[in-house]
Scaffold this motif. Structure first.
Motif, PDB file in Angstrom:
ATOM      1  N   ILE A 452       0.833  -1.212   0.000  1.00  0.00           N
ATOM      2  CA  ILE A 452       0.000   0.000   0.000  1.00  0.00           C
ATOM      3  C   ILE A 452       0.863   1.255   0.000  1.00  0.00           C
ATOM      4  N   ASP A 453       0.507   2.156  -0.895  1.00  0.00           N
ATOM      5  CA  ASP A 453       1.377   3.317  -1.059  1.00  0.00           C
ATOM      6  C   ASP A 453       1.129   4.354   0.023  1.00  0.00           C
ATOM      7  N   LEU A 454       2.148   5.082   0.360  1.00  0.00           N
ATOM      8  CA  LEU A 454       2.116   5.919   1.551  1.00  0.00           C
ATOM      9  C   LEU A 454       1.050   7.016   1.472  1.00  0.00           C
ATOM     10  N   GLU A 455       0.797   7.499   0.269  1.00  0.00           N
ATOM     11  CA  GLU A 455      -0.231   8.540   0.111  1.00  0.00           C
ATOM     12  C   GLU A 455      -1.606   7.983   0.490  1.00  0.00           C
ATOM     13  N   GLU A 456      -1.815   6.747   0.080  1.00  0.00           N
ATOM     14  CA  GLU A 456      -3.079   6.089   0.396  1.00  0.00           C
ATOM     15  C   GLU A 456      -3.183   5.857   1.918  1.00  0.00           C
ATOM     16  N   VAL A 457      -2.061   5.475   2.505  1.00  0.00           N
ATOM     17  CA  VAL A 457      -2.028   5.257   3.956  1.00  0.00           C
ATOM     18  C   VAL A 457      -2.450   6.543   4.669  1.00  0.00           C
ATOM     19  N   LYS A 458      -1.853   7.646   4.263  1.00  0.00           N
ATOM     20  CA  LYS A 458      -2.153   8.937   4.905  1.00  0.00           C
ATOM     21  C   LYS A 458      -3.634   9.276   4.751  1.00  0.00           C
ATOM     22  N   LYS A 459      -4.154   9.031   3.535  1.00  0.00           N
ATOM     23  CA  LYS A 459      -5.549   9.357   3.259  1.00  0.00           C
ATOM     24  C   LYS A 459      -6.488   8.547   4.177  1.00  0.00           C
ATOM     25  N   VAL A 460      -6.205   7.232   4.259  1.00  0.00           N
ATOM     26  CA  VAL A 460      -7.055   6.364   5.097  1.00  0.00           C
ATOM     27  C   VAL A 460      -6.986   6.822   6.561  1.00  0.00           C
ATOM     28  N   LEU A 461      -5.785   7.099   7.008  1.00  0.00           N
ATOM     29  CA  LEU A 461      -5.614   7.451   8.420  1.00  0.00           C
ATOM     30  C   LEU A 461      -6.300   8.780   8.743  1.00  0.00           C
ATOM     31  N   LYS A 462      -6.181   9.722   7.823  1.00  0.00           N
ATOM     32  CA  LYS A 462      -6.753  11.049   8.092  1.00  0.00           C
ATOM     33  C   LYS A 462      -8.278  10.972   8.171  1.00  0.00           C
ATOM     34  N   ILE A 463      -8.820  10.267   7.225  1.00  0.00           N
ATOM     35  CA  ILE A 463     -10.292  10.192   7.219  1.00  0.00           C
ATOM     36  C   ILE A 463     -10.794   9.391   8.431  1.00  0.00           C
ATOM     37  N   TYR A 464      -9.993   8.387   8.810  1.00  0.00           N
ATOM     38  CA  TYR A 464     -10.390   7.609   9.988  1.00  0.00           C
ATOM     39  C   TYR A 464     -10.429   8.511  11.223  1.00  0.00           C
ATOM     40  N   LEU A 465      -9.381   9.275  11.397  1.00  0.00           N
ATOM     41  CA  LEU A 465      -9.310  10.097  12.598  1.00  0.00           C
ATOM     42  C   LEU A 465     -10.339  11.230  12.555  1.00  0.00           C
ATOM     43  N   ASP A 466     -10.472  11.871  11.393  1.00  0.00           N
ATOM     44  CA  ASP A 466     -11.372  13.022  11.298  1.00  0.00           C
ATOM     45  C   ASP A 466     -12.834  12.622  11.385  1.00  0.00           C
ATOM     46  N   LYS A 467     -13.172  11.501  10.775  1.00  0.00           N
ATOM     47  CA  LYS A 467     -14.588  11.237  10.588  1.00  0.00           C
ATOM     48  C   LYS A 467     -15.113   9.969  11.273  1.00  0.00           C
ATOM     49  N   TYR A 468     -14.282   8.933  11.317  1.00  0.00           N
ATOM     50  CA  TYR A 468     -14.833   7.647  11.745  1.00  0.00           C
ATOM     51  C   TYR A 468     -14.372   7.183  13.132  1.00  0.00           C
ATOM     52  N   TYR A 469     -13.370   7.825  13.700  1.00  0.00           N
ATOM     53  CA  TYR A 469     -12.921   7.405  15.034  1.00  0.00           C
ATOM     54  C   TYR A 469     -13.699   8.141  16.111  1.00  0.00           C
ATOM     55  N   ASN A 470     -14.255   7.365  17.033  1.00  0.00           N
ATOM     56  CA  ASN A 470     -14.960   7.981  18.153  1.00  0.00           C
ATOM     57  C   ASN A 470     -14.599   7.160  19.389  1.00  0.00           C
ATOM     58  N   GLU A 471     -13.950   7.798  20.323  1.00  0.00           N
ATOM     59  CA  GLU A 471     -13.385   7.005  21.416  1.00  0.00           C
ATOM     60  C   GLU A 471     -14.427   6.265  22.252  1.00  0.00           C
ATOM     61  N   ASN A 472     -15.687   6.698  22.157  1.00  0.00           N
ATOM     62  CA  ASN A 472     -16.696   6.040  23.004  1.00  0.00           C
ATOM     63  C   ASN A 472     -17.441   4.898  22.327  1.00  0.00           C
ATOM     64  N   ASP A 473     -17.082   4.617  21.097  1.00  0.00           N
ATOM     65  CA  ASP A 473     -17.816   3.563  20.381  1.00  0.00           C
ATOM     66  C   ASP A 473     -17.661   2.206  21.028  1.00  0.00           C
ATOM     67  N   ASP A 474     -18.760   1.443  21.034  1.00  0.00           N
ATOM     68  CA  ASP A 474     -18.595   0.046  21.432  1.00  0.00           C
ATOM     69  C   ASP A 474     -18.115  -0.736  20.198  1.00  0.00           C
ATOM     70  N   GLN A 475     -17.810  -2.010  20.427  1.00  0.00           N
ATOM     71  CA  GLN A 475     -17.169  -2.757  19.347  1.00  0.00           C
ATOM     72  C   GLN A 475     -17.997  -2.815  18.065  1.00  0.00           C
TER      73      GLN A 475
END
Ligand code: GLU
Length: 551
Positions: A452-475
């Motif tokens: 996986i290319d690094l640009e793609e890695v950055k893109k996935v990680l950024k969107i995960y943190l900005d939009k999909y990560y929520n520390e209170n989520d259950d599994q």
């Protein structure tokens, strides 16, 4: 001049007799079934698994029968003695929670038991009283052979393919007139004391060993040395007979290397008219080496030394269990039916010991150990790894103390379930397997995202943190969000659909979770990612992910 004069000349200060010692150390007042056993190490500076196994048998025999298990320091060979040995042996016993009923710890000024001294060098007078008796009865004699003369005899015997030792015509001083012996001693000539053997090598006797069953040996006819010239202390053979008689040992458990000495011990016991104890000669401990099976060696195999297990941090219970499985073939079956019993409740049977060798299998120990650690509570794992670290890795111990609850949460990942995760084989492995959870170790890292290319890695990680990560989520919610994220980015979350037409997608959900996993841990293989995310918490997650696109 007679033998008594000779005995008095050699031992002018020895006044007590065998009868005196018999009175001082009477038969023990124990029920008939009670066994008296001893662990009798020589202070050579280490403890080998070949000591540990018989020691465990000694302990079992005494515990199970309501008897006595005592520790005797066999330090008659001053040249081999390593300082601090007995303290080390004590520490090993303590580590395994095995307490002798009788012992003598000189450094602590502590003695327990009425059959001491428990250190052989402190028993010199006792041995000499027994030797004095033999000399005065003409059953032992001073031998003036020098080392050079003995070397010549040995060479000659080897050349002529004769038995090695001092017997027959080689026993030059056996019949020396008493006057001559007395003169030599008065002239200051060096001598050892030898047994005047009365055995006949062509005559056989029967001997019952509890492991090997009935055995037959030729009688001893060697005039073996019983007292050394160097320090006036006895040889192993002589000390064994005197000590195990006076200390009222009922069972001698020792390595198979002593089987060949039985004729000597048999003759010595008979000479004094003492009853022999029962013998458990334990087989050699073997190991698999590639395709071969060979004797375990303290030179070649680190696992031969007991320090290996402590340094690695194997749970003591696991080591004992693994050794118990080679002590008796029926131990594992017993354990299945007695999962909560102490191993000391197991009835050791010498008959169920393989006389040809006991195969010690490290893989088996690892399995037992993994299984054992997996069933501990998180608190127990924490305590054990902390204790181990305080001794072997102070830096990690500091970290553990700083992050107590956090560390316990890590150990609890997939623990409270029917089949708990078996991550750890020994306590030193816990750091190797959890280091990435601690910021203190999470630096100077290399990440490998594979294809996986690094640009793609950055893109996935950024969107995960900005939009999909929520520390209170259950599994479940967490997983649903990952799926949504896959959709947005062109990854397929249904593996079946993905595998049918991989060309239609950027990748699968596995690629996405792997990017997150590697970014958070550097590893592509970890316990449950959701748990890791939950435990790491918002701050660490943010820092570890932002690192990829905020410079
Ligand atoms: N001191 C001996 C050894 O360490 C003991 C053998 C025995 O148990 O009699 O080998």
């Amino acid at each position: 001049m007679n033998n008594k004069d000779l005995a008095n000349l050699i031992f002018p200060n020895i006044n007590k007799t065998i009868e005196d010692y018999e009175k001082m150390y009477p038969e023990r007042n124990l029920p008939p079934e009670a066994k008296v056993t001893r662990f009798a190490p020589s202070p050579t500076g280490f403890m080998h698994i070949g000591h540990f196994m018989p020691m465990l048998i000694d302990y079992l025999l005494a515990k199970k029968s309501g008897g006595i298990f005592y520790l005797r320091n066999e330090d008659t060979d001053g040249t081999r003695e390593v300082k601090g040995s007995i303290e080390y042996i004590r520490s090993v016993l303590e580590y395994y929670e095995i307490t002798p009923d009788e012992y003598e710890y000189r450094d602590l000024n502590e003695t327990k038991g009425n059959y001491g001294p428990y250190i052989q060098s402190e028993r010199k007078e006792i041995y000499q009283a027994f030797i004095k008796y033999l000399v005065s009865e003409g059953k032992a004699y001073p031998c003036f052979l020098t080392q050079e003369e003995m070397d010549i005899i040995r060479k000659e015997q080897a050349r002529d393919k004769r038995r090695i030792g001092i017997y027959g015509r080689y026993a030059k001083y056996r019949d020396l007139p008493i006057e001559e012996a007395i003169n030599k001693i008065k002239n200051g000539e060096k001598y050892t004391i030898r047994l005047k053997s009365r055995g006949d090598f062509n005559h056989k006797f029967k001997f019952n060993d509890l492991v090997n069953g009935e055995m037959e040996f030729p009688e001893n006819d060697l005039d073996i040395p019983i007292m050394k010239s160097s320090n006036g202390l006895p040889t192993y053979h002589f000390a064994h007979v005197v000590d195990d008689h006076l200390m009222r040992t009922t069972h001698v458990v020792r390595g198979a290397e002593w089987v060949s000495s039985i004729p000597i011990h048999y003759e010595l016991f008979k000479t004094f008219g003492f009853i022999m104890p029962k013998y458990v000669h334990i087989p050699l401990i073997l190991k698999k080496d590639g395709e071969k099976i060979r004797k375990i060696s303290k030179r070649l195999d680190p696992e031969a030394k007991m320090s290996y297990y402590e340094e690695k941090g194997y749970p003591t219970t696991a080591v004992i269990e693994a050794v118990m499985t080679i002590i008796n073939s029926n131990y594992e079956a017993w354990r299945e039916g007695h999962s909560t019993s102490s191993y000391t409740e197991f009835e050791f049977s010498p008959k169920k010991m393989s006389s040809s060798g006991a195969l010690f299998d490290l893989d088996k120990l690892d399995n037992i150990s993994k299984n054992y650690i997996s069933h501990l509570t998180k608190e127990e794992v924490y305590e054990k790894v902390l204790t181990w670290s305080k001794k072997y890795d102070q830096e990690f111990a500091n970290i553990l103390e700083k992050y107590k609850d956090y560390s316990m949460a890590i150990y609890n990942i997939e623990r409270e379930q029917k089949k708990p995760r078996k991550d750890y084989t020994y306590y030193s492995e816990i750091k190797e397997k959890t280091w990435y959870m601690y910021d203190e170790y999470f630096k100077d890292l290399e990440y490998d995202f594979g294809e996986i290319d690094l640009e793609e890695v950055k893109k996935v990680l950024k969107i995960y943190l900005d939009k999909y990560y929520n520390e209170n989520d259950d599994q479940n919610t967490w997983f649903e969000r990952i799926k949504e994220m896959c959709k947005e980015l062109g990854y397929e979350s249904n593996m079946k659909v993905y595998k049918e037409n991989p060309q239609n997608f950027k990748g699968s959900i596995v690629d996405v979770t792997n990017i997150i996993r590697i970014a958070l841990t550097t590893l592509s293989n970890t316990p449950n990612l959701y748990d890791i995310i939950k435990i790491l918490g918002n701050d660490r997650i943010t820092k570890r992910i932002e690192k990829f696109y905020i410079k």
